[in-house]
Design a protein around this motif. Structure first.
Motif, mmCIF file in Angstrom:
data_model
loop_
_atom_site.group_PDB
_atom_site.id
_atom_site.type_symbol
_atom_site.label_atom_id
_atom_site.label_comp_id
_atom_site.label_asym_id
_atom_site.label_seq_id
_atom_site.Cartn_x
_atom_site.Cartn_y
_atom_site.Cartn_z
ATOM 1 N N UNK A 137 0.774 -0.933 -0.128
ATOM 2 C CA UNK A 137 -0.171 0.344 -0.097
ATOM 3 C C UNK A 137 0.829 1.577 -0.262
ATOM 4 N N UNK A 138 2.111 0.995 0.312
ATOM 5 C CA UNK A 138 3.544 2.305 0.579
ATOM 6 C C UNK A 138 3.448 2.539 -0.692
ATOM 7 N N UNK A 139 3.452 1.154 -1.214
ATOM 8 C CA UNK A 139 4.241 1.946 -2.639
ATOM 9 C C UNK A 139 3.136 1.900 -3.709
ATOM 10 N N UNK A 140 2.161 1.854 -3.404
ATOM 11 C CA UNK A 140 0.057 2.426 -4.585
ATOM 12 C C UNK A 140 0.715 3.603 -3.934
ATOM 13 N N UNK A 141 0.752 4.417 -2.415
ATOM 14 C CA UNK A 141 0.283 5.422 -2.528
ATOM 15 C C UNK A 141 1.318 6.542 -3.269
ATOM 16 N N UNK A 142 2.971 5.942 -3.299
ATOM 17 C CA UNK A 142 3.554 7.310 -4.477
ATOM 18 C C UNK A 142 3.397 7.407 -5.436
ATOM 19 N N UNK A 143 2.535 6.590 -5.995
ATOM 20 C CA UNK A 143 1.831 6.739 -7.268
ATOM 21 C C UNK A 143 1.442 8.091 -7.033
ATOM 22 N N UNK A 144 0.560 8.468 -6.081
ATOM 23 C CA UNK A 144 -0.536 9.549 -5.909
ATOM 24 C C UNK A 144 -0.018 10.790 -6.344
ATOM 25 N N UNK A 145 -0.652 11.383 -7.126
ATOM 26 C CA UNK A 145 0.132 12.657 -7.713
ATOM 27 C C UNK A 145 -0.843 13.834 -7.740
ATOM 28 N N UNK A 146 -2.134 13.288 -8.654
ATOM 29 C CA UNK A 146 -3.360 14.199 -7.838
ATOM 30 C C UNK A 146 -4.337 13.210 -6.516
ATOM 31 N N UNK A 147 -3.922 13.924 -5.156
ATOM 32 C CA UNK A 147 -4.956 13.992 -4.733
ATOM 33 C C UNK A 147 -6.223 13.877 -5.093
ATOM 34 N N UNK A 149 -7.276 12.787 -7.812
ATOM 35 C CA UNK A 149 -7.804 11.809 -8.194
ATOM 36 C C UNK A 149 -7.116 10.970 -8.478
ATOM 37 N N UNK A 150 -7.535 10.031 -7.309
ATOM 38 C CA UNK A 150 -6.200 8.976 -6.384
ATOM 39 C C UNK A 150 -6.164 7.916 -7.066
ATOM 40 N N UNK A 151 -7.726 7.148 -7.356
ATOM 41 C CA UNK A 151 -7.350 6.502 -8.246
ATOM 42 C C UNK A 151 -6.889 6.048 -9.620
ATOM 43 N N UNK A 152 -7.300 7.304 -10.303
ATOM 44 C CA UNK A 152 -6.757 7.613 -12.054
ATOM 45 C C UNK A 152 -4.388 7.836 -11.570
ATOM 46 N N UNK A 153 -4.506 8.403 -10.659
ATOM 47 C CA UNK A 153 -3.145 8.663 -10.037
ATOM 48 C C UNK A 153 -2.209 7.280 -10.370
ATOM 49 N N UNK A 158 1.253 2.735 -12.108
ATOM 50 C CA UNK A 158 1.897 1.499 -12.500
ATOM 51 C C UNK A 158 1.914 1.640 -13.639
ATOM 52 N N UNK A 159 1.096 2.275 -14.862
ATOM 53 C CA UNK A 159 1.607 2.213 -15.913
ATOM 54 C C UNK A 159 2.830 2.271 -17.133
ATOM 55 N N UNK A 160 3.070 3.301 -16.030
ATOM 56 C CA UNK A 160 4.324 4.105 -15.829
ATOM 57 C C UNK A 160 6.176 3.485 -15.513
ATOM 58 N N UNK A 161 5.624 2.679 -14.547
ATOM 59 C CA UNK A 161 6.430 1.035 -13.921
ATOM 60 C C UNK A 161 6.560 0.538 -14.734
#
Length: 433
Positions: A137-147, A149-153, A158-161
């Motif tokens: 969950x911490x890894x997923x949290x690091x993907x969030x750039x727009x709070x 729209x967390x799901x889209x971030x 994940x896709x960029x990774x």
């Protein structure tokens, strides 16, 4: 049956269920509160802190036991923004450390130490997957750039990774990526020109070198350890032991071993001097330098990198909040049940130590050997295993070991976490380079 709340939506879970291993039920009920923890704008609020979720798990029940209460207080110290400690005092227990400052200021350390805090609350079958989930969950949290729209971030991150990982497979031979770059403590060295394994460089020092004149006792113990851990000297070790067994056949084996350890260095030096070894053989030249012994002038360091780990002496860490002084080495030892035992048993033991010093012995001609000096504990009263499989060590007033040195190439790293129940004991946490 006592229940504790996991979220403010009225989701409940029993502590008994978790101890029985119903981890899936726990995750399903925990899921509604996870998005709030990860993505709400106020990241410093109690609801959005992961330790608050764990706190509610631990706080299940209206009347906590002393053991549960103690680990609640440990979580209070581990939390970067800890929730308020329990209002009701336990039937017995020390509350002195409840008012201390938090131990760490990073959730990374909280995730590392959660198994220690929960080791007497949750069973291992529940604790292990729960910690893995928290880290992911911490890894997923690091993907969030727009709070907003967390799901889209998360989807974009994940896709960029995955795209970067896929492309790096084709560029690995030409471009340095995070998958092939050198680690921070990379200790890869150029091949040594010497043939003996003990003269091969392993790691590199950090900080300034201090020229030191070593006393006779230090040189004796350090040189003795180098000899007994050199692969090319093993045949001479067996030869010397056989001579002692024939000369002192009436003595117990443990006395012969003691004589062997104390007299081998002098015997080896005389034996190599009397033997006509080839002059142009690299092995022979290295053996002659090794048999002569080290120079009484050597070098000391306070920091060293070896096997992908960064080691600092205990003295260096007195002014720091980080820990890099934990050392572990696995050694093969011979054990005797009594002084009359004629059949010693060889076994592998883990020795846990506190890193004290680095010494570099000079054998001449550029031949150098780096040794770590440590305070050691092994089996006995200073090591114990708790009911959940955690190894605890006690370094209080530990005496200097008869063999305080190890080769730098043999050292691996561990961390020691103070046990909240007894401050004299420390839980041993193993790590990878």
């Amino acid at each position: 049956m006592k229940y504790g709340s996991l979220s403010e939506e009225g989701r409940w879970i029993s502590l008994k269920e978790m101890k029985q291993g119903t981890f899936l039920v726990c995750i399903v009920r925990l899921a509604p509160s996870i998005p709030k923890f990860l993505y709400r704008p106020n990241l410093h609020s109690r609801r959005n802190n992961l330790t608050s979720v764990i706190w509610k798990i631990v706080s299940a029940g209206s009347s906590p036991t002393p053991d549960v209460f103690t680990h609640q207080l440990l979580l209070h110290r581990l939390s970067p923004t800890p929730p308020s400690p329990p209002s009701a005092a336990p039937p017995s227990g020390d509350l002195s450390f409840a008012a201390k400052k938090p131990l760490f200021h990073s959730n990374h350390f909280v995730w590392q130490l959660l198994p220690v805090a929960l080791r007497r609350i949750l069973s291992k079958s529940v604790r292990t997957p729960l910690i893995k989930l928290i880290r992911y969950l911490g890894t997923l949290k690091s993907y969030v750039r727009n709070r907003g729209r967390p799901e889209g971030s998360i989807a974009e991150g994940y896709l960029a990774e995955e795209c970067l990982k896929f492309c790096s497979l084709y560029l690995a031979d030409y471009v340095e990526t995070k998958f092939n770059q050198s680690t921070r403590n990379d200790d890869t060295t150029i091949g040594s020109t010497f043939t003996l394994d003990v003269f091969t460089n392993s790691g590199y020092p950090l900080g300034k070198a201090i020229a030191t004149k070593f006393d006779d006792e230090t040189l004796k113990k350090a040189h003795q350890y180098v000899l007994f851990n050199c692969h090319h000297v093993q045949s001479y070790i067996d030869e010397h032991r056989e001579i002692l067994n024939l000369s002192y056949s009436g003595l117990p084996p443990h006395q012969i071993e003691r004589m062997h350890s104390e007299s081998f260095a002098s015997w080896f030096a005389k034996h190599i001097e009397d033997t006509n070894l080839p002059q142009d053989d690299p092995v022979s030249n290295d053996l002659k330098s090794l048999a002569r012994g080290p120079n009484f002038i050597g070098i000391q360091y306070a920091k060293f990198v070896s096997n992908g780990f960064r080691f600092h002496t205990k003295e260096v860490e007195r002014k720091r909040k980080t820990q890099n002084c934990g050392v572990i080495v696995r050694a093969t030892t011979s054990s005797y049940s009594s002084i009359r035992d004629q059949n010693p048993v060889s076994s592998e033991l883990d020795y846990y130590g506190i890193f004290k010093n680095v010494i570099e012995l000079d054998y001449g001609g550029g031949r150098r050997v780096v040794l770590f000096e440590c305070d050691w504990v092994s089996k006995g009263k200073r090591l114990k295993l708790d009911d959940d499989g955690f190894v605890l060590a006690n370094f209080t007033n530990v005496k200097r070991h008869n063999e305080p040195y190890i080769l730098a190439s043999q050292a691996m790293q561990v961390f020691y976490v103070e046990d909240p129940v007894d401050c004299n004991w420390h839980v041993i946490i193993t790590t990878d380079a």
